[in-house]
Design an enzyme around this catalytic site. Structure first.
Site, PDB file in Angstrom:
ATOM      1  N   ALA A 250      -5.179  -0.299   0.344  1.00  0.00           N
ATOM      2  CA  ALA A 250      -4.040  -0.475  -0.556  1.00  0.00           C
ATOM      3  C   ALA A 250      -4.409  -0.059  -1.979  1.00  0.00           C
ATOM      4  O   ALA A 250      -3.627   0.626  -2.663  1.00  0.00           O
ATOM      5  CB  ALA A 250      -3.559  -1.918  -0.536  1.00  0.00           C
ATOM      6  N   TYR A 251      -5.582  -0.459  -2.436  1.00  0.00           N
ATOM      7  CA  TYR A 251      -6.028  -0.086  -3.775  1.00  0.00           C
ATOM      8  C   TYR A 251      -6.166   1.429  -3.879  1.00  0.00           C
ATOM      9  O   TYR A 251      -5.661   2.044  -4.829  1.00  0.00           O
ATOM     10  CB  TYR A 251      -7.362  -0.759  -4.091  1.00  0.00           C
ATOM     11  CG  TYR A 251      -7.860  -0.503  -5.496  1.00  0.00           C
ATOM     12  CD1 TYR A 251      -7.317  -1.188  -6.570  1.00  0.00           C
ATOM     13  CD2 TYR A 251      -8.866   0.433  -5.736  1.00  0.00           C
ATOM     14  CE1 TYR A 251      -7.765  -0.952  -7.868  1.00  0.00           C
ATOM     15  CE2 TYR A 251      -9.317   0.670  -7.021  1.00  0.00           C
ATOM     16  CZ  TYR A 251      -8.766  -0.026  -8.092  1.00  0.00           C
ATOM     17  OH  TYR A 251      -9.210   0.221  -9.370  1.00  0.00           O
ATOM     18  N   SER A 252      -6.817   2.051  -2.911  1.00  0.00           N
ATOM     19  CA  SER A 252      -7.010   3.502  -2.940  1.00  0.00           C
ATOM     20  C   SER A 252      -5.671   4.232  -2.935  1.00  0.00           C
ATOM     21  O   SER A 252      -5.452   5.175  -3.707  1.00  0.00           O
ATOM     22  CB  SER A 252      -7.856   3.939  -1.737  1.00  0.00           C
ATOM     23  OG  SER A 252      -9.130   3.346  -1.749  1.00  0.00           O
TER      24      SER A 252
END
Length: 240
Positions: free
Chosen positions: A146-148
């Site tokens: 999700a962060y990436s």
């Protein structure tokens, strides 16, 4: 630092009560800007001149709140720094709720802020938008889907926005740091922290001061020919 480089400039820094945002807000203020920190925590910055910096408890994941506050503030400089890492897990083990929450803050909030600020700046014929992305948005970190993905979205958004604003006197750029040791590390496993450091050829994490220096250059008159770009601060990790 550059004395009074931002004299007469009014800046908004989201997520500016801690971490990279705090460092950027502090340096902008030290160089003459008046700064509004937008942070859901509403924490006050105490180590800089309080005549130059104020805090507002703004939820940047609320599009209507952002639109209202941006119109009222009408900043010359917008720095989108609010963000979270979320849990470390494989894509197939990642919860939908976590995925949505991370994108709401890391990507959607940047869109809301840019959407509200860009026409105000264009009407004045000058403005600077700086978004904090991540090297994870270019390389993709395992166990951080999700962060990436959200940071890749920020890079794409800024590249699009920079081209849209290219003839207006307003620039939009992103910064892609490798890991910088701030309180955000508290959201990560030690295994993930060790993995990130192992990928940096310099063998160390970046510093808040290094990222703030880049952000302030992009926010200044000096960066007049840079727009729609993503600037790496990766200690040699970036490969493109």
């Amino acid at each position: 630092m550059f004395d009074n480089r931002f004299q007469g400039r009014h800046c908004v820094v989201t997520g500016g009560a801690s971490g990279l945002g705090e460092g950027i807000a502090s340096r902008l203020a030290a160089e003459g800007a008046t700064v509004e920190v937008w942070d859901i925590n509403g924490a006050a910055l105490t180590h800089v001149d309080q005549d130059r910096i104020t805090t507002r408890q703004i939820d940047v994941t609320d599009a209507d709140a952002v639109s209202w506050a941006m119109t009222e503030t009408n900043p010359d400089v917008l720095v989108c720094s609010a963000g979270i890492t979320g849990p470390n897990a494989t894509t197939w083990d990642y919860s939908v709720d976590d995925w949505l929450a991370i994108h709401a803050l890391n990507l959607h909030a940047v869109f809301y802020c840019c959407r509200a600020a860009a026409p105000l700046m264009a009407a004045k014929g000058w403005g600077r938008i700086v978004a904090i992305a991540s090297i994870a948005g270019k390389d993709g970190n395992p166990n951080a889907p999700a962060y990436s993905a959200s940071k890749a979205g920020v890079i794409g958004l800024i590249k699009s926005l920079g081209k849209e604003l290219a003839t207006t006197g307003v620039t939009a750029n992103a910064i892609a740091p490798a890991a910088v040791r701030t309180a955000i590390f508290d959201q990560m496993t030690q295994e993930h922290i060790d993995f990130m450091q192992s990928k940096i050829p310099m063998g160390r994490f970046g510093t808040v001061e290094e990222i703030a220096a880049m952000a302030c250059w992009l926010a200044s008159d000096e960066a007049s020919f840079a727009t729609g770009a993503c600037f790496d601060q990766s200690g040699g990790r970036a490969t493109y």
